[in-house]
Structures are given as C-alpha cells and as structure tokens.
Design a protein around this motif. Sequence first.
Motif, PDB file in Angstrom:
ATOM      1  N   ALA A 175       0.150   6.745  -6.670  1.00 60.11           N
ATOM      2  CA  ALA A 175      -1.447   7.541  -6.903  1.00 60.11           C
ATOM      3  C   ALA A 175      -1.228   8.887  -7.159  1.00 60.11           C
ATOM      4  O   ALA A 175      -1.409   9.649  -6.311  1.00 60.11           O
ATOM      5  CB  ALA A 175      -2.088   6.811  -5.872  1.00 60.11           C
TER       6      ALA A 175
ATOM      7  N   GLN B 194       0.281   4.206  -2.989  1.00 58.46           N
ATOM      8  CA  GLN B 194      -0.070   5.320  -2.453  1.00 58.46           C
ATOM      9  C   GLN B 194       1.270   6.309  -2.924  1.00 58.46           C
ATOM     10  O   GLN B 194       0.882   7.489  -3.405  1.00 58.46           O
ATOM     11  CB  GLN B 194       0.086   5.450  -0.831  1.00 58.46           C
ATOM     12  CG  GLN B 194      -0.136   6.865  -0.532  1.00 58.46           C
ATOM     13  CD  GLN B 194      -0.413   7.069   1.088  1.00 58.46           C
ATOM     14  OE1 GLN B 194      -0.779   5.857   1.719  1.00 58.46           O
ATOM     15  NE2 GLN B 194      -0.703   7.956   1.528  1.00 58.46           N
ATOM     16  N   SER B 195       2.541   5.849  -3.249  1.00 60.52           N
ATOM     17  CA  SER B 195       3.275   6.815  -3.869  1.00 60.52           C
ATOM     18  C   SER B 195       3.298   6.974  -5.175  1.00 60.52           C
ATOM     19  O   SER B 195       3.645   7.847  -6.111  1.00 60.52           O
ATOM     20  CB  SER B 195       5.097   6.101  -3.640  1.00 60.52           C
ATOM     21  OG  SER B 195       4.936   5.059  -4.414  1.00 60.52           O
TER      22      SER B 195
ATOM     23  N   LEU C 231       0.866  -1.183   0.047  1.00 59.39           N
ATOM     24  CA  LEU C 231       0.150  -0.004  -0.023  1.00 59.39           C
ATOM     25  C   LEU C 231       0.835   1.457  -0.005  1.00 59.39           C
ATOM     26  O   LEU C 231       0.641   2.121  -0.674  1.00 59.39           O
ATOM     27  CB  LEU C 231      -1.033   0.004   1.181  1.00 59.39           C
ATOM     28  CG  LEU C 231      -2.010  -0.922   1.135  1.00 59.39           C
ATOM     29  CD1 LEU C 231      -2.792  -0.993   2.391  1.00 59.39           C
ATOM     30  CD2 LEU C 231      -3.232  -0.699  -0.077  1.00 59.39           C
ATOM     31  N   ASP C 232       2.062   1.351   0.507  1.00 62.82           N
ATOM     32  CA  ASP C 232       3.061   2.450   0.546  1.00 62.82           C
ATOM     33  C   ASP C 232       3.434   2.573  -0.817  1.00 62.82           C
ATOM     34  O   ASP C 232       3.305   3.846  -1.048  1.00 62.82           O
ATOM     35  CB  ASP C 232       4.033   2.111   1.387  1.00 62.82           C
ATOM     36  CG  ASP C 232       3.835   2.159   2.922  1.00 62.82           C
ATOM     37  OD1 ASP C 232       2.778   2.654   3.460  1.00 62.82           O
ATOM     38  OD2 ASP C 232       4.821   1.701   3.797  1.00 62.82           O
TER      39      ASP C 232
ATOM     40  N   SER D 263      -9.661   5.201  -2.134  1.00 68.07           N
ATOM     41  CA  SER D 263      -9.530   4.224  -1.268  1.00 68.07           C
ATOM     42  C   SER D 263      -9.186   2.783  -1.753  1.00 68.07           C
ATOM     43  O   SER D 263      -9.571   2.583  -2.824  1.00 68.07           O
ATOM     44  CB  SER D 263     -10.930   3.986  -0.671  1.00 68.07           C
ATOM     45  OG  SER D 263     -11.514   5.006   0.228  1.00 68.07           O
TER      46      SER D 263
ATOM     47  N   ARG E 134      -6.739   1.925   3.210  1.00 75.44           N
ATOM     48  CA  ARG E 134      -6.297   3.188   3.473  1.00 75.44           C
ATOM     49  C   ARG E 134      -6.899   4.074   2.364  1.00 75.44           C
ATOM     50  O   ARG E 134      -7.293   3.648   1.208  1.00 75.44           O
ATOM     51  CB  ARG E 134      -5.132   3.462   3.655  1.00 75.44           C
ATOM     52  CG  ARG E 134      -4.027   3.400   2.413  1.00 75.44           C
ATOM     53  CD  ARG E 134      -2.529   3.645   2.740  1.00 75.44           C
ATOM     54  NE  ARG E 134      -2.005   2.651   3.545  1.00 75.44           N
ATOM     55  CZ  ARG E 134      -0.584   2.523   3.310  1.00 75.44           C
ATOM     56  NH1 ARG E 134       0.106   3.342   2.958  1.00 75.44           N
ATOM     57  NH2 ARG E 134      -0.057   1.859   4.345  1.00 75.44           N
ATOM     58  N   SER E 135      -7.186   5.206   2.725  1.00 77.05           N
ATOM     59  CA  SER E 135      -7.747   6.436   1.860  1.00 77.05           C
ATOM     60  C   SER E 135      -6.865   7.642   1.895  1.00 77.05           C
ATOM     61  O   SER E 135      -5.955   7.977   2.914  1.00 77.05           O
ATOM     62  CB  SER E 135      -9.251   7.009   2.386  1.00 77.05           C
ATOM     63  OG  SER E 135     -10.187   5.847   2.314  1.00 77.05           O
ATOM     64  N   LEU E 136      -6.658   8.031   0.353  1.00 77.17           N
ATOM     65  CA  LEU E 136      -5.666   9.392   0.186  1.00 77.17           C
ATOM     66  C   LEU E 136      -6.277  10.188  -0.625  1.00 77.17           C
ATOM     67  O   LEU E 136      -7.394   9.740  -1.435  1.00 77.17           O
ATOM     68  CB  LEU E 136      -4.456   8.513   0.092  1.00 77.17           C
ATOM     69  CG  LEU E 136      -4.656   7.763  -1.337  1.00 77.17           C
ATOM     70  CD1 LEU E 136      -4.197   8.688  -2.770  1.00 77.17           C
ATOM     71  CD2 LEU E 136      -3.818   6.837  -1.183  1.00 77.17           C
TER      72      LEU E 136
ATOM     73  N   SER F 230     -10.622   3.015   6.229  1.00 76.96           N
ATOM     74  CA  SER F 230      -9.544   2.693   6.813  1.00 76.96           C
ATOM     75  C   SER F 230      -9.623   1.372   7.399  1.00 76.96           C
ATOM     76  O   SER F 230     -10.558   0.979   8.116  1.00 76.96           O
ATOM     77  CB  SER F 230      -9.124   3.885   7.853  1.00 76.96           C
ATOM     78  OG  SER F 230      -8.867   4.671   7.506  1.00 76.96           O
TER      79      SER F 230
ATOM     80  N   ARG G   3       1.667   0.293   8.874  1.00 79.37           N
ATOM     81  CA  ARG G   3       2.311   0.853   7.988  1.00 79.37           C
ATOM     82  C   ARG G   3       3.856   1.295   8.587  1.00 79.37           C
ATOM     83  O   ARG G   3       3.928   1.422   9.453  1.00 79.37           O
ATOM     84  CB  ARG G   3       1.641   2.178   7.126  1.00 79.37           C
ATOM     85  CG  ARG G   3       1.422   3.208   8.300  1.00 79.37           C
ATOM     86  CD  ARG G   3       0.463   4.300   7.664  1.00 79.37           C
ATOM     87  NE  ARG G   3       0.482   4.673   6.456  1.00 79.37           N
ATOM     88  CZ  ARG G   3      -0.320   5.543   5.681  1.00 79.37           C
ATOM     89  NH1 ARG G   3      -1.295   5.750   6.282  1.00 79.37           N
ATOM     90  NH2 ARG G   3       0.076   6.051   4.563  1.00 79.37           N
TER      91      ARG G   3
END
Length: 256
Positions: free
Chosen positions: A31, A28-29, A24-25, A98, A114-116, A237, A254
């Motif tokens: 996205a 996320q980087s 997920l990390d 999400s 997770r949401s961002l 989350s 995380r």
Amino acid sequence: MLELKTSQEIESMRTTGAFIAELLDDLQSRALVGVNLLDLEHRARHLIEDRGAVSCYWDYAPSFGRGPFRNVICLSVNDAVLHGLPHDYDLRDGDLLSMDIAVSVDGWVADSARSLIVGTPRAEDQRLIEATERALAAGIDAARPGGRLGDISAAIGAVAADYGYPVNTEFGGHGLGRTMHEDPHVSNQGRAGRGLVLRPGLTLALEPWFARGTDKIVYDPDGWTIRSADGSRTAHSEHTIAITDGDPLVLTRRSV
C-alpha cells in the motif's frame, strides 16, 4: 442463537486468522503512494485463491448494500471507514487506508481489519488509528468468562471517550464461526455489567471504528462505502477472538 465452539474448532479458526494476518501484512507492504486500490484487490484475490480459501465478501448481499458485493476486501480511504468498494483510485501521500477482510478456510471464518497511513503520516491520523487499536485491546481484555457483553462495549467506548471521539453504534462487532455474521452484535459503546454472559467457546469479531468529528454516517452512490457525514477522517481496527476459561485468544494476531 449462540454457537459455542470447541477447542478444536477454535484452532481451525486460528488457522484462518493466521492466514488473514499474513494477507493483511502482504497488502500493507504494497500500500504505497501510486498503488491503485484495484491492484490491492487483485492481490488479495490471488492470495485467497492460492491458499484455497473462500471469500466471505464475494456475493454478500445484506439489506443495506446495493446488489451483491463483488470484491474480496473492503478498502476505505480517508473519510471512508466501512465497506469501501475497491475502485480505480491511486493512493496518495498521506492517505489513511482501512483494510477489512473475512475469509473461510476449511469451513471456518475469521475477520480482521487494520488502518494505516500511506507515505507521510499526519499526527492527527496516527492518533486516530492509535485510538482504534487501543480500544480494540481494551475490548479484548474485557472478554473474560463470566463477564458481560456490555463489559466489552463499555471498554471500547471508554477509550473513544478518552480520545474525544464520538461513537457510532449502527455498525459494530459480531459473532462468527461457520459464517461471517452470527449472534451476538457487539456495540462499540455500552454499559458494563449488562447483556449476554460471556462463556468459553464464544467467538467474536471486535471492531472499533471512529471518525474524528462525528458519529453520523453517509453512503456513497455505490450503495456500499460508508463515510463520516462531516468528511472527517476515519480509522478501523478489528480482530477475531475466542473467549476461553482464562485469557482471550486473538485468532487474527499479526505476525509483525
């Protein structure tokens, strides 16, 4: 039927959880504005294959879905919150994304979401994500031996109430271990002191998710993607935890 896990089994689930946090990390980087959801899906597939893990989503076919799920991650944008089917969509500035994923490593499952915010954040979206994260933390803190399942649900629901968000109880958390879904169901709203007695060895996925304006949901024509019925934005989350003799263990914590 509940299956309590040994300390060794919980450590195996922690190994899976650490991989999910790293995955997920990584996503996320990536996205960013202009990135296609299918690019994130394919990246997740690559990471899973490279790790020798197994997707819990591929070919998943519950009663509410339309045919087997043929992706390895759920990607839900803006008013979509659960089971978002990855599709040909380029992320836009300000999108609320999400991400939810469950995998098995050496036969043991972990599940996390997770949401961002992509690009420029909106204050109201940041507040919504914050609410789910604080609700998750409250639910985890309530996961104590000798307590009740309702303590977790009540703690999550209390945070939602503090923020003024309604709570849908059709979908919530769940047990997990050898499979993605085990007993018990963990509602995101409940009464403290009620329900199952929490015992060491119980492993749960807690997953508060809120829509800003409604507790009602609708499904996309794809039969999977769940959206808020009023079109308001949503956030989600989730962590996999284990109940111990002392503090709960977060198995999908995380790294950043």
